[in-house]
Design an enzyme around this catalytic site. Structure first.
Site, short mmCIF file in Angstrom:
data_model
loop_
_atom_site.label_atom_id
_atom_site.label_comp_id
_atom_site.label_asym_id
_atom_site.label_seq_id
_atom_site.Cartn_x
_atom_site.Cartn_y
_atom_site.Cartn_z
N LYS A 176 0.87 -1.19 0.00
CA LYS A 176 0.00 0.00 0.00
C LYS A 176 0.90 1.23 0.00
O LYS A 176 2.01 1.21 0.55
CB LYS A 176 -0.96 0.02 1.17
CG LYS A 176 -0.39 0.25 2.51
CD LYS A 176 -0.63 1.53 3.27
CE LYS A 176 -1.29 2.66 2.63
NZ LYS A 176 -1.03 3.92 3.41
N THR A 187 4.65 6.16 4.07
CA THR A 187 3.56 5.34 4.62
C THR A 187 3.33 4.31 3.59
O THR A 187 2.42 4.37 2.78
CB THR A 187 2.25 6.05 4.93
OG1 THR A 187 2.50 7.00 5.93
CG2 THR A 187 1.19 5.11 5.51
N GLU A 273 -1.05 9.83 -4.58
CA GLU A 273 -2.31 10.57 -4.37
C GLU A 273 -2.53 11.62 -5.46
O GLU A 273 -1.71 12.52 -5.65
CB GLU A 273 -2.30 11.25 -3.00
CG GLU A 273 -2.69 10.29 -1.89
CD GLU A 273 -2.51 10.88 -0.51
OE1 GLU A 273 -1.87 11.93 -0.38
OE2 GLU A 273 -3.03 10.26 0.44
N ASN A 395 -5.31 15.97 0.36
CA ASN A 395 -4.53 16.24 1.57
C ASN A 395 -4.93 17.50 2.30
O ASN A 395 -4.44 17.77 3.39
CB ASN A 395 -3.05 16.24 1.22
CG ASN A 395 -2.59 14.84 0.90
OD1 ASN A 395 -2.72 13.95 1.73
ND2 ASN A 395 -2.14 14.63 -0.32
N THR A 400 -9.30 9.40 6.59
CA THR A 400 -8.54 8.31 7.22
C THR A 400 -8.27 7.25 6.18
O THR A 400 -8.78 7.32 5.09
CB THR A 400 -9.32 7.63 8.37
OG1 THR A 400 -10.66 7.47 7.97
CG2 THR A 400 -9.20 8.42 9.63
#
Lengths: 400, 400
Positions: A176, A187, A273, A395, A400
């Site tokens: 991920k 992340t 993103e 962002n 979440t």
């Protein structure tokens, strides 16, 4: 090495599950369990962030032990910046899974991703782990790959088969990424399974080498998270002769592991993103690999370069400018740069080029940038994406 | 030290002009000349970008000489990555001005800002310089401050009066910033004038010290340009006793110069491309100034932090995460963080806070962030801004 259908349960002796535990606001799958029916050699690579999250601290100990039988992951809550409570919760997360699986808590990797500074909802999490363990199956890999996602737009997975000493073995992985993707690590979570038999110390060596040229070569926005990890389980169920030294079989295994990591890393960059472009940036002619990587990563991180690609604006001055402040040694009068297969800069100067051809290259989804620093022979490639309105939107809003 | 009205022509013996030469597509003012009627001590600080533009190379030589009488600036074209032609053009730019002003070309600072990789339109530029020299006047400072702008939304200027040995002296400056603002330096130009009398070597020393805590503490988007420079002319027309050693008068002068640089640097951050917020980030409790700056700058550069402020989202985990990957030594269990005057993190953990009060702070235009690393006593403050849709729009489209 042959690419095969399937995911982390393609190697023999692995089961997985992904379930909805109610941790994510979206209500989607948010707890995954990956289980090896036989004890496995284990290795991990973890974030260098000094604010490392509790699950990272717990999982580092598992990696040091060098063996594991399960990986438990939740999305929706990072369990970072939670002090002693966070650490206790991460240990409890491992203990709950271990109790249900009949293994030791020390053999359970734990990973979390999501918002920082919020305690894990332990009741929901325990319920999710229980449900996932009950659903463990060879068909559960896809659900597991979905349960670890946050703002990702698609699940990332791959699987390969190859031979070690004449014995067919398999290796597979899921990942991920999306926000905060940047080396050391981001992340970014990745879990890799293989039925190869290999010593834990060699597994660690192969993983570290693979991560250096794959996950550590990806940048989405330059941020490096508190929670990143790559963990691998090698359970030996394939029955190949144990790899216990850095011999030919080790090299074959290491190449397969590198292939899995590279493929997943590129998928992570592709799914940055808000990304509308996938950028492959190669820097050649550097004094060292470290400098080549530094220069390529500086281009990959530059918001001005990223927004230019979003706007399909061949503003090559921004690329040269980023090279210039990267800190990498460069010979300005020898510097060359190409976008796609179109040379744009030679001997440090813009040259005339076919504007229509360049426009066509900039309109593609996948774009390569190649820079020659004229300062040596080393080379590095990094993968990145553009910065879009959507990135700011994703962002600039709670999620979440 | 008293703030006064006026700009770079407020100190005695300076004239300036800003004219339209047709270099900028927008048709706005694009050539500025600043002229000291008496020869002046001169100093400069320049970009560390290895791809430094031609005007930077030429102006570095002027600074090494330590004296100058004029500064010629154009916007709309950076004259960077133009090889030998670029260098010849930059030298010609100085020569044209010198010829018109009756001074040596070696005494003329040149600066360019705008698009990279395009040659200077020398005819238009020469015409502009001629026009500007003809219009040189004490009232020309405002036009000069406008002619150096690119995507800036307002002209940046300030002026101060103070006394040296009982003699009133003045110091003033202008700056342009906006895109690519980041230390060491950024497409950031600043020109400072003073009628104080000071040795060139001490002027250089004071400028370097001032830039370190002002322009080098600003980040808009992390990019550092090929063209940045700060230049100062000190013509001594005020008649103060010459500052020739690092005495009390030197300290007073250095403080005034620091004030001008700091005020201009903050204006640059305030006017970052697409900015809707002005962020002042202070890191305390660091092991050294360098680490405090590194940590603060990492927060300032993080796209995730910047988009969170744009969205007025108090996603403090992103700030702590950036601190964690900054490379600065930190004691996670001692780390503290506040947004405005509201403590958010103590001992490395999120604490409960008044959500309405924090919401009100996040809605302000000017926001302070204070982090204590718990690892020492050093402190640094940097200035930054948020990342907005507008930033992506401005930089995703062609512009000069």
């Amino acid at each position: 090495m042959k690419k095969i259908n399937g995911t982390i349960t393609a190697p023999k002796g692995f089961k997985a599950a992904g379930v909805k535990a109610g941790i994510k606001k979206s209500g989607k799958e948010d707890v995954a369990v990956i289980y090896s029916t036989s004890p496995a050699a284990a290795a991990g690579v973890f974030t260098l962030n000094t604010m490392a999250a509790a699950p990272v601290i717990v999982s580092r100990q598992v990696a040091e032990l060098g063996r594991a039988a399960a990986i438990v992951v939740n999305s929706g809550c990072a369990n970072a910046c939670n002090g002693q409570q966070g650490l206790a919760d991460a240990r409890e997360m491992a203990a709950v899974a271990a109790g249900l699986l009949g293994i030791q808590a020390e053999e359970v990797f734990v990973a979390s991703t999501g918002i920082i500074g919020v305690n894990l909802p332990m009741d929901k999490l325990a319920g999710g782990i229980k449900k996932a363990v009950a659903e463990l199956a060879e068909a559960g890999g896809v659900k597991a790959s979905q349960a670890i996602l946050t703002t990702d737009t698609f699940a990332k997975s791959c699987a390969y088969e190859f031979a070690l000493g004449g014995v067919p073995v398999r290796i597979a992985g899921i990942a991920k990424g999306s926000g905060m993707i940047h080396p050391n690590m981001a992340t970014m979570l990745s879990f890799i399974t293989t039925d190869a038999a290999i010593d834990a110390s060699l597994l660690k060596q192969a993983l570290t080498a693979a991560v250096d040229v794959s996950f550590n070569m990806v940048s989405v926005d330059g941020d490096t998270s508190t929670n990143d990890m790559v963990a691998v389980l090698a359970n030996g169920v394939a029955g190949n002769p144990l790899i216990s030294q850095a011999d030919g079989n080790y090299q074959i295994f290491a190449a397969a592991l590198r292939q899995v990591c590279t493929e997943l890393a590129k998928l992570v960059a592709r799914d940055g993103e808000g990304a509308t472009k996938f950028l492959e940036i190669t820097v050649r002619g550097a004094a060292s690999f470290a400098e080549a990587k530094q220069a390529a990563m500086t281009v990959a991180k530059s918001p001005l370069v990223k927004t230019a690609f979003f706007g399909q604006d061949p503003n090559w001055g921004r690329i040269i400018c980023a090279i210039g402040y990267s800190g990498a040694q460069a010979a300005p009068e020898k510097t060359a740069m190409a976008i796609g297969n179109i040379p744009i800069v030679e001997q440090g100067m813009g040259i005339s080029y076919d504007e229509q051809a360049l426009k066509a290259v900039m309109a593609e989804h996948d774009i390569t940038v190649t820079v020659d620093l004229g300062a040596g022979t080393a080379e590095a490639t990094v993968w990145s994406c553009d910065f879009s309105y959507e990135y700011v939107k994703i962002n600039g809003e709670y999620h979440t």
